[in-house]
Design an enzyme around this catalytic site. Structure first.
Site, PDB file in Angstrom:
ATOM      1  N   GLY A 156     -43.120 -36.631 -31.096  1.00 57.32           N
ATOM      2  CA  GLY A 156     -44.389 -37.374 -31.074  1.00 57.32           C
ATOM      3  C   GLY A 156     -45.159 -37.051 -32.345  1.00 57.32           C
ATOM      4  N   ARG A 157     -46.475 -37.221 -32.249  1.00 54.07           N
ATOM      5  CA  ARG A 157     -47.291 -37.064 -33.458  1.00 54.07           C
ATOM      6  C   ARG A 157     -47.287 -35.631 -33.971  1.00 54.07           C
ATOM      7  NH1 ARG A 157     -51.072 -40.925 -30.121  1.00 54.07           N
ATOM      8  NH2 ARG A 157     -50.384 -39.360 -28.645  1.00 54.07           N
ATOM      9  N   ILE A 158     -47.248 -34.647 -33.047  1.00 53.24           N
ATOM     10  CA  ILE A 158     -47.238 -33.252 -33.503  1.00 53.24           C
ATOM     11  C   ILE A 158     -45.872 -32.916 -34.114  1.00 53.24           C
ATOM     12  CG2 ILE A 158     -47.463 -30.828 -32.790  1.00 53.24           C
ATOM     13  CD1 ILE A 158     -49.409 -31.819 -30.577  1.00 53.24           C
ATOM     14  N   ARG A 178     -37.050 -38.850 -26.601  1.00 53.88           N
ATOM     15  CA  ARG A 178     -36.696 -39.919 -25.646  1.00 53.88           C
ATOM     16  C   ARG A 178     -36.413 -41.220 -26.385  1.00 53.88           C
ATOM     17  NH1 ARG A 178     -41.766 -39.709 -21.904  1.00 53.88           N
ATOM     18  NH2 ARG A 178     -42.521 -39.055 -23.919  1.00 53.88           N
ATOM     19  N   ILE A 237     -44.231 -24.380 -28.530  1.00 58.58           N
ATOM     20  CA  ILE A 237     -45.687 -24.596 -28.548  1.00 58.58           C
ATOM     21  C   ILE A 237     -46.032 -25.729 -27.593  1.00 58.58           C
ATOM     22  CG2 ILE A 237     -46.269 -23.753 -30.856  1.00 58.58           C
ATOM     23  CD1 ILE A 237     -46.018 -26.941 -31.499  1.00 58.58           C
ATOM     24  N   ALA A 238     -45.071 -26.110 -26.730  1.00 53.72           N
ATOM     25  CA  ALA A 238     -45.270 -27.291 -25.885  1.00 53.72           C
ATOM     26  C   ALA A 238     -45.923 -26.907 -24.557  1.00 53.72           C
ATOM     27  CB  ALA A 238     -43.938 -27.997 -25.674  1.00 53.72           C
ATOM     28  N   ARG A 239     -45.111 -26.488 -23.619  1.00 54.32           N
ATOM     29  CA  ARG A 239     -45.620 -26.068 -22.317  1.00 54.32           C
ATOM     30  C   ARG A 239     -44.693 -25.020 -21.732  1.00 54.32           C
ATOM     31  NH1 ARG A 239     -49.874 -27.622 -23.126  1.00 54.32           N
ATOM     32  NH2 ARG A 239     -51.136 -29.149 -22.033  1.00 54.32           N
ATOM     33  N   GLU A 268     -48.171 -18.968 -16.990  1.00 56.95           N
ATOM     34  CA  GLU A 268     -49.215 -18.299 -17.782  1.00 56.95           C
ATOM     35  C   GLU A 268     -50.563 -18.322 -17.029  1.00 56.95           C
ATOM     36  OE1 GLU A 268     -48.699 -21.025 -21.167  1.00 56.95           O
ATOM     37  OE2 GLU A 268     -50.745 -21.717 -20.856  1.00 56.95           O
ATOM     38  N   HIS A 286     -51.447 -19.065 -25.840  1.00 56.19           N
ATOM     39  CA  HIS A 286     -51.734 -20.516 -25.834  1.00 56.19           C
ATOM     40  C   HIS A 286     -52.878 -20.864 -26.796  1.00 56.19           C
ATOM     41  CE1 HIS A 286     -51.171 -24.270 -23.144  1.00 56.19           C
ATOM     42  NE2 HIS A 286     -51.586 -24.626 -24.350  1.00 56.19           N
ATOM     43  N   ILE A 287     -52.647 -20.549 -28.071  1.00 51.12           N
ATOM     44  CA  ILE A 287     -53.722 -20.741 -29.055  1.00 51.12           C
ATOM     45  C   ILE A 287     -53.348 -21.721 -30.171  1.00 51.12           C
ATOM     46  CG2 ILE A 287     -54.816 -18.492 -28.663  1.00 51.12           C
ATOM     47  CD1 ILE A 287     -53.366 -17.477 -31.213  1.00 51.12           C
TER      48      ILE A 287
HETATM   49  C1  8YV Z   1     -55.121 -26.434 -25.467  1.00 45.39           C
HETATM   50  C2  8YV Z   1     -52.944 -27.784 -25.248  1.00 45.39           C
HETATM   51  O1  8YV Z   1     -55.145 -25.134 -25.874  1.00 45.39           O
HETATM   52  O2  8YV Z   1     -53.837 -29.830 -25.929  1.00 45.39           O
HETATM   53  C3  8YV Z   1     -53.028 -29.251 -25.223  1.00 45.39           C
HETATM   54  O3  8YV Z   1     -52.255 -29.867 -24.457  1.00 45.39           O
HETATM   55  O4  8YV Z   1     -52.101 -27.221 -24.669  1.00 45.39           O
HETATM   56  C4  8YV Z   1     -53.880 -26.982 -26.082  1.00 45.39           C
HETATM   57  O5  8YV Z   1     -54.318 -27.678 -27.184  1.00 45.39           O
HETATM   58  C5  8YV Z   1     -55.330 -26.437 -24.022  1.00 45.39           C
HETATM   59  O6  8YV Z   1     -55.249 -27.700 -23.505  1.00 45.39           O
HETATM   60  C6  8YV Z   1     -56.671 -25.790 -23.739  1.00 45.39           C
HETATM   61  O7  8YV Z   1     -57.388 -26.481 -22.815  1.00 45.39           O
END
Ligand code: 8YV
Length: 330
Positions: A156-158, A178, A237-239, A268, A286-287
């Site tokens: 995606g965009r990221i 996908r 860095i996703a989920r 988490e 998660h930063i």
């Molecule tokens: C945030 C994220 O830290 O945008 C998202 O989906 O996971 C992160 O940018 C998180 O949502 C904090 O609320």
């Protein structure tokens, strides 16, 4: 008409609360906490709108009997905490914060990749512990990024922003997604589409940037890790939940994978004990989007979404980034 009421589930920049107060009666929490279904249901009762985050899991049970709530603004681009079908059925407008965080999150993916590949975290810990008594030429050997192949799962965009940065490192990029990107976009990102097994096999390092869905839980588990190169660095860095953290920890421990950089975790803020025990993994809370400018931009967008969805402000009735715009036309 009495003022609409809005609930903010977590501490936020004070000026964002002030902005909301121009239109609404605002109840803003001062601590970020995970709430059970019952607790969240209770917290949302009596409000017209809510500004929520990842910790707030909204489903049919949470919404049951709540006829007042009309808008949910999610503070993040990912919204796997929201059951959009249930929210849409309830006639609630949901929104998220896409775009404004792309570049900061892409920067952070590179931060984790660099730190994990070059062992910066462990070397720093060692130095701070007073262990540096002289230079050893063969100490702290890491792996290179330049010239190596970068794999991106989720384009995606990221993902695209991460790919563009790879050009500066002279890294060819492979990706799987996908949907294949249009050729012009592939060219501007310098990225080549491959199937998932090829991505796993041929990437020297792999970054995960896909949204979390029920289908991609443990998209990277023992079988996928076994396909990866033994010195590869994996960045998530996703989920949390996209990676099987227990399988990852054993691959890292047994030398079947070089290193990992993780900003997100299954369950988490708890982190798997096996990951905490390892040196070859960089862990952060998660930063990825956490820069001053980006978090302010996210909060501003979430507030704008909420104000507009509740029919107030200059964009009244037209929230900038709705997830379920069909609710607006009902
Ligand atoms: C945030 C994220 O830290 O945008 C998202 O989906 O996971 C992160 O940018 C998180 O949502 C904090 O609320």
């Amino acid at each position: 008409m009495s003022k609409q009421r809005v609930w903010v589930s977590r501490p936020l920049f004070p000026e964002i609360v002030t902005k909301l107060e121009q239109y609404f009666v605002v109840v803003a929490e001062t601590a970020d906490q995970k709430r059970s279904t019952e607790q969240l249901k209770k917290a949302l009762a009596g409000f017209d709108g809510a500004l929520l985050g990842l910790n707030d899991r909204v489903d049919a049970a949470v919404l049951e009997g709540n006829n007042r709530l009309k808008a949910i603004a999610n503070l993040g681009v990912g919204y796997n905490n929201l059951d959009i079908a249930a929210i849409t059925r309830a006639g609630i407008i949901a929104s998220n914060t896409p775009e404004v965080l792309n570049e900061s999150v892409a920067d952070y993916a590179w931060a984790l990749l660099l730190v994990a590949a070059r062992r910066v975290n462990s070397a720093e810990r060692w130095l701070r512990a007073g262990q540096w008594h002289g230079m050893r030429f063969d100490d702290w050997l890491g792996v290179d990024l330049h010239g190596k192949t970068l794999g991106i799962l989720g384009m995606g965009r990221i993902g695209q922003a991460i790919a563009r940065r790879a050009q500066g490192f002279g890294m060819p990029v492979l990706y799987h997604n996908r949907h294949r990107l249009p050729e012009s976009l592939e060219q501007s990102c310098g990225a080549r589409y491959v199937d998932k097994p090829t991505l796993l096999r041929e990437s020297d390092h792999l970054v995960l940037v896909l949204p979390f869905t029920s289908e991609n839980r443990h998209a990277i588990g023992a079988a996928e890790l076994a396909l990866m190169k033994p010195r590869a660095v994996l960045v998530n860095i996703a989920r949390g939940g996209i990676v099987d953290d227990a399988a990852l920890a054993s691959a890292l421990r047994d030398g079947r994978l070089g290193a990992a950089g993780l900003d997100v975790f299954e369950g988490e803020p708890a982190v798997h004990a096996d990951l905490l025990a390892l040196e070859n993994v960089v862990l952060s809370p998660h930063i990825a989007s956490a820069t001053e400018d980006t978090r302010r931009a996210m909060a501003t967008l979430a507030a704008d979404n909420l104000i507009a969805a509740l029919g107030r402000g200059p964009q009244s009735g037209h929230p900038p980034t709705p997830i379920n715009p069909e609710v607006l036309t009902r």
